[in-house]
Structure formats: structure tokens, C-alpha cells
Scaffold this active site. Structure first.
Site, PDB file in Angstrom:
ATOM      1  N   ARG A  82      46.631  -5.093-154.487  1.00  0.00           N
ATOM      2  CA  ARG A  82      46.056  -6.393-154.137  1.00  0.00           C
ATOM      3  C   ARG A  82      46.090  -7.364-155.316  1.00  0.00           C
ATOM      4  O   ARG A  82      46.470  -8.497-155.179  1.00  0.00           O
ATOM      5  CB  ARG A  82      44.615  -6.194-153.662  1.00  0.00           C
ATOM      6  CG  ARG A  82      44.071  -7.357-152.871  1.00  0.00           C
ATOM      7  CD  ARG A  82      42.573  -7.310-152.815  1.00  0.00           C
ATOM      8  NE  ARG A  82      42.078  -6.129-152.125  1.00  0.00           N
ATOM      9  CZ  ARG A  82      41.575  -6.131-150.889  1.00  0.00           C
ATOM     10  NH1 ARG A  82      41.524  -7.244-150.211  1.00  0.00           N
ATOM     11  NH2 ARG A  82      41.114  -5.025-150.368  1.00  0.00           N
ATOM     12  N   ASP A  97      43.364   0.290-160.150  1.00  0.00           N
ATOM     13  CA  ASP A  97      43.001  -0.933-160.871  1.00  0.00           C
ATOM     14  C   ASP A  97      41.585  -0.911-161.429  1.00  0.00           C
ATOM     15  O   ASP A  97      40.972  -1.968-161.603  1.00  0.00           O
ATOM     16  CB  ASP A  97      43.183  -2.152-159.947  1.00  0.00           C
ATOM     17  CG  ASP A  97      42.335  -2.051-158.689  1.00  0.00           C
ATOM     18  OD1 ASP A  97      41.790  -0.965-158.415  1.00  0.00           O
ATOM     19  OD2 ASP A  97      42.212  -3.059-157.974  1.00  0.00           O
ATOM     20  N   THR A 100      41.057   4.747-155.010  1.00  0.00           N
ATOM     21  CA  THR A 100      41.848   3.616-154.519  1.00  0.00           C
ATOM     22  C   THR A 100      43.296   3.824-154.938  1.00  0.00           C
ATOM     23  O   THR A 100      43.551   4.266-156.063  1.00  0.00           O
ATOM     24  CB  THR A 100      41.352   2.266-155.069  1.00  0.00           C
ATOM     25  OG1 THR A 100      42.372   1.280-154.837  1.00  0.00           O
ATOM     26  CG2 THR A 100      41.070   2.291-156.563  1.00  0.00           C
ATOM     27  N   GLY A 123      39.073   0.672-148.856  1.00  0.00           N
ATOM     28  CA  GLY A 123      40.351   1.230-148.410  1.00  0.00           C
ATOM     29  C   GLY A 123      40.403   2.730-148.654  1.00  0.00           C
ATOM     30  O   GLY A 123      40.033   3.194-149.731  1.00  0.00           O
ATOM     31  N   ASP A 137      36.685  -1.174-156.476  1.00  0.00           N
ATOM     32  CA  ASP A 137      35.758  -2.105-157.133  1.00  0.00           C
ATOM     33  C   ASP A 137      34.757  -2.744-156.174  1.00  0.00           C
ATOM     34  O   ASP A 137      33.593  -2.923-156.517  1.00  0.00           O
ATOM     35  CB  ASP A 137      36.510  -3.156-157.963  1.00  0.00           C
ATOM     36  CG  ASP A 137      37.378  -4.062-157.129  1.00  0.00           C
ATOM     37  OD1 ASP A 137      37.686  -3.711-155.976  1.00  0.00           O
ATOM     38  OD2 ASP A 137      37.744  -5.148-157.629  1.00  0.00           O
ATOM     39  N   ARG A 153      34.839  -1.670-144.616  1.00  0.00           N
ATOM     40  CA  ARG A 153      34.506  -2.742-145.562  1.00  0.00           C
ATOM     41  C   ARG A 153      33.368  -3.504-144.880  1.00  0.00           C
ATOM     42  O   ARG A 153      33.576  -4.119-143.845  1.00  0.00           O
ATOM     43  CB  ARG A 153      35.705  -3.655-145.780  1.00  0.00           C
ATOM     44  CG  ARG A 153      36.935  -2.933-146.381  1.00  0.00           C
ATOM     45  CD  ARG A 153      37.946  -3.948-146.850  1.00  0.00           C
ATOM     46  NE  ARG A 153      39.267  -3.380-147.087  1.00  0.00           N
ATOM     47  CZ  ARG A 153      39.648  -2.772-148.226  1.00  0.00           C
ATOM     48  NH1 ARG A 153      38.789  -2.626-149.208  1.00  0.00           N
ATOM     49  NH2 ARG A 153      40.882  -2.319-148.349  1.00  0.00           N
ATOM     50  N   ASP A 186      45.286   1.599-155.677  1.00  0.00           N
ATOM     51  CA  ASP A 186      45.723   0.530-156.582  1.00  0.00           C
ATOM     52  C   ASP A 186      45.661   0.890-158.070  1.00  0.00           C
ATOM     53  O   ASP A 186      46.297   0.231-158.890  1.00  0.00           O
ATOM     54  CB  ASP A 186      44.880  -0.736-156.353  1.00  0.00           C
ATOM     55  CG  ASP A 186      45.244  -1.453-155.058  1.00  0.00           C
ATOM     56  OD1 ASP A 186      46.107  -0.944-154.323  1.00  0.00           O
ATOM     57  OD2 ASP A 186      44.660  -2.519-154.793  1.00  0.00           O
TER      58      ASP A 186
HETATM   59  O1  F6P Z   1      42.659  -1.488-152.185  1.00  0.00           O
HETATM   60  C1  F6P Z   1      43.636  -0.752-151.588  1.00  0.00           C
HETATM   61  C2  F6P Z   1      44.500  -1.624-150.695  1.00  0.00           C
HETATM   62  O2  F6P Z   1      45.398  -0.769-150.009  1.00  0.00           O
HETATM   63  C3  F6P Z   1      45.244  -2.739-151.398  1.00  0.00           C
HETATM   64  O3  F6P Z   1      46.421  -2.306-152.028  1.00  0.00           O
HETATM   65  C4  F6P Z   1      45.485  -3.686-150.249  1.00  0.00           C
HETATM   66  O4  F6P Z   1      45.654  -5.002-150.727  1.00  0.00           O
HETATM   67  C5  F6P Z   1      44.258  -3.554-149.421  1.00  0.00           C
HETATM   68  O5  F6P Z   1      43.706  -2.286-149.724  1.00  0.00           O
HETATM   69  C6  F6P Z   1      44.464  -3.686-147.944  1.00  0.00           C
HETATM   70  O6  F6P Z   1      43.233  -3.639-147.311  1.00  0.00           O
HETATM   71  P1  F6P Z   1      43.031  -3.479-145.735  1.00  0.00           P
HETATM   72  O7  F6P Z   1      43.284  -2.046-145.392  1.00  0.00           O
HETATM   73  O8  F6P Z   1      41.619  -3.874-145.505  1.00  0.00           O
HETATM   74  O9  F6P Z   1      44.030  -4.355-145.063  1.00  0.00           O
END
Ligand code: F6P
Length: 321
Positions: free
Chosen positions: A172, A130, A126, A11, A103, A72, A128
Site C-alpha cells: 500500500r 512495512d 502483514t 488484511g 499498523d 477492518r 507488506d
Molecule cells: O496491508 C496489506 C494489503 O494487502 C496491502 O498490500 C493492500 O494495499 C491492502 O492490504 C488491501 O486491502 P483490502 O484487502 O482491504 O483491499
């Protein structure tokens, strides 16, 4: 170290561009060449590499997103995908790789180093926040500001209609954004995945706040909390019959101009990542703890969990009296 590569993965997060810039410019300052990899590990196993000079990263420090693009990658989870990526890095004579991400990206970096001996250094990027081993991750400060701005706006309409607003913020598996936003946004209640608080608790909170004479309420829910904001909103409607609206802030929290704290963190960590490779460090994440640069083995960043600030979590509740 004569040549290193850099990529952004997973992300995106505001401040990633400032980190790319810092890696490229620190390397240039030290006489090291930089290869930019586009589209993260997905681009690496497809050979999307090209030289990046200090002028190529001009005018990006203030931009959200990532100019190197991100992805990803499923293929990277396979040994075959990683072998392809390693082949390209060897073809380009790369002595080390800097991975800016969260991560999932650090897992990918760790296995690349384990299987192919290519030194990797991670930079935490990130929203998050985290990752164990750093007080803050790049993008977190901006995401909190963006979410808070939305909460303030929802409060205006919520107060005017005397409604209850349940607002879901990203995270997440983590409640870091939620706890900060709850305190800064003056929320009545906050639900995070790190705490097993049952959703039914919200009914009592709302009933008590009505009894205290409060006309509207803001409830913050982290995305990772079981059932998310919708479950909390449904519980309020079922338990109190009060008019409730659910708003999921979603990806808006990932965009926008990075705030100063994210740009500064990214600049420091980009510099530290290049220095780490020059010192012969490998398989580590650079971070900051109490303002000092720290190095943490990549696997530790996901094996240990970083708790939310419990004092702040408690404070959110105290101040909703
Ligand atoms: O890891 C960052 C994040 O924004 C999380 O908060 C969220 O759950 C996820 O990525 C969403 O991912 P995507 O952009 O693949 O929908």
C-alpha cells in the site's frame, strides 16, 4: 496473568494461523487460558469471544488466511467502539490482549490500552513488511513467493510474444515486496513509493534494453507507487509504441499455504508475545532483528518508517545491464 485474548485484524496474511496456534499453545504450556476473538476489533466490540484450547488450533499451522477471521473496523476508530470492546474483555476477565496485524491494527490496540488500561502486545502480521522494529512481518515471505511464481509465468508468455510486461505487486505504501520480486524475478526496472523516480524514466529503460538486444522486459511496480502499474504501462506505450501488457496481481498475494519462514516466524513471535505479557510488558510489538526477538513500542512501529533494502534496490538495477 491467568487469561489472555487473541485476535487477528486488518488484511490477512499467510502465517496468521501459525501465530494464533503459537499464542494458544504457549499460553496453555504456561497454564494460561486463551479467549479467541472473532472478526478482529469488529468482533471485539460486538462481543464475539470464546475460549480457545490447544486442540482447537490443531491442523491450522499450514493453512493460509485466519481461522479467527479478520476485518477492518470503522467503529473501532471511535472511543465508543473501543469502550464496548473493553467492556467485553473485562467481562471475560482478560488480563492482556495479543493483536496480530499491521499498523492500522496496532493503532487500534494502542488506543485500547491508553483509554482502558488493558495491556496489549502486537504481533506483526502483514504481507507488506512495512512495520518498523522487525526485519520481517508474518506473511511477507509467502507473498513474495506467490508474486514471484506469477512473474515467472508472465515471463514465459512475455518472452514468447516479445512483449513488455508491467506487473503490479501489493504494498500500500511500501516497496518491500517489489524490490525482492524484482531481484528474484530478474526485472528490468522497479518502481517503489519510497523513491521519487519519475514514471518517464521507464521509457529510457525500455529503449536501452531494446538497443541491447533484449526482446522482452519485466517491469515491477509497487501498488503504492504513484499511478501504479497502469501509469507505467501507459508511459511505455506513449513513449515507445512497444506492445505492453499490464498485470495487477492483487489479492492472490494474500492467500496460499504459508512458506516455512512465515510459519517459523509466526511460531516464534506467538511464543514471544505470551512471554512478553507474562513479563509485564505492554504496548509493545514483538519482532525479530538479526534473528533475535525484540520489543518495540507500538507507536514507534508506525511513527518511524522502515526503508526498503537499498542494497537490493541497487542490485536490481545493476543486474538488468
Ligand atoms: O496491508 C496489506 C494489503 O494487502 C496491502 O498490500 C493492500 O494495499 C491492502 O492490504 C488491501 O486491502 P483490502 O484487502 O482491504 O483491499
Amino acid at each position: 496473568v491467568r487469561r489472555i485474548a487473541v485476535l487477528t485484524s486488518g488484511g490477512d496474511a499467510p502465517g496468521m494461523n501459525a501465530a494464533i496456534r503459537a499464542v494458544v499453545r504457549t499460553a496453555s504450556h504456561q497454564g494460561i487460558e486463551v479467549v479467541g476473538v472473532r472478526r478482529g476489533f469488529a468482533g471485539l466490540h460486538r462481543g464475539e469471544l470464546g475460549l480457545l484450547g490447544p486442540r482447537d488450533v490443531a491442523n491450522i499451522i499450514q493453512r493460509g488466511g485466519t481461522t479467527l477471521l479478520t476485518a477492518r473496523s470503522r467503529t473501532w476508530r471511535t472511543p465508543e467502539g473501543r469502550a464496548l470492546g473493553a467492556k467485553y474483555l473485562r467481562e471475560w476477565d482478560v488480563d492482556g490482549l495479543v493483536v496480530i496485524g499491521g499498523d492500522g491494527s496496532f493503532h487500534g490496540a494502542h488506543y485500547l490500552q491508553e483509554e482502558h488500561g488493558i495491556p496489549v502486545i502486537g504481533i506483526p502480521g502483514t504481507i507488506d513488511n512495512d512495520l518498523y522494529g522487525t526485519d520481517y512481518t508474518i506473511g511477507y515471505f509467502t507473498a513474495v513467493e506467490t508474486a514471484l511464481d506469477a512473474v515467472d509465468k508472465l515471463r514465459d508468455t512475455g518472452a514468447s510474444h516479445e512483449r513488455i510486461f508491467v506487473i503490479e505487486v501489493m504494498g500500500r505504501h511500501a516497496g518491500h515486496i517489489a524490490v525482492d520480486v524484482a531481484v528474484a524475478g530478474g526485472a528490468e526496472e522497479v518502481f517503489i513509493p519510497e523513491d521519487g523516480k519519475p514514471v518517464s524514466d521507464v521509457v529510457q529503460t525500455v529503449q536501452e534494453s531494446v538497443a541491447k538486444g533484449k526482446r522482452g522486459s519485466i517491469i515491477i511496480v509497487a501498488e503504492g507507487y504513484a499511478g501504479g502499474a497502469q501509469a507505467v504501462g501507459d508511459a511505455i506505450t506513449a513513449g515507445t509504441g512497444l506492445e505492453t501488457r499490464v498485470t495487477i496481481l492483487g489479492h492472490i498475494q494474500r492467500g496460499g499455504t504459508p512458506v516455512a519462514s512465515d510459519r517459523i516466524l509466526a511460531s516464534r513471535l506467538g511464543e514471544a508475545a505470551v512471554f512478553a505479557l507474562m513479563e509485564g510488558r505492554r504496548g509493545e510489538m514483538v519482532g525479530t532483528t538479526c534473528g533475535q526477538i525484540t520489543h518495540t513500542p507500538l507507536h514507534v512501529t508506525w511513527e518511524r518508517s522502515k526503508d526498503v533494502n537499498r542494497d537490493l534496490y541497487r542490485c536490481a538495477k545493476t543486474l538488468s545491464v
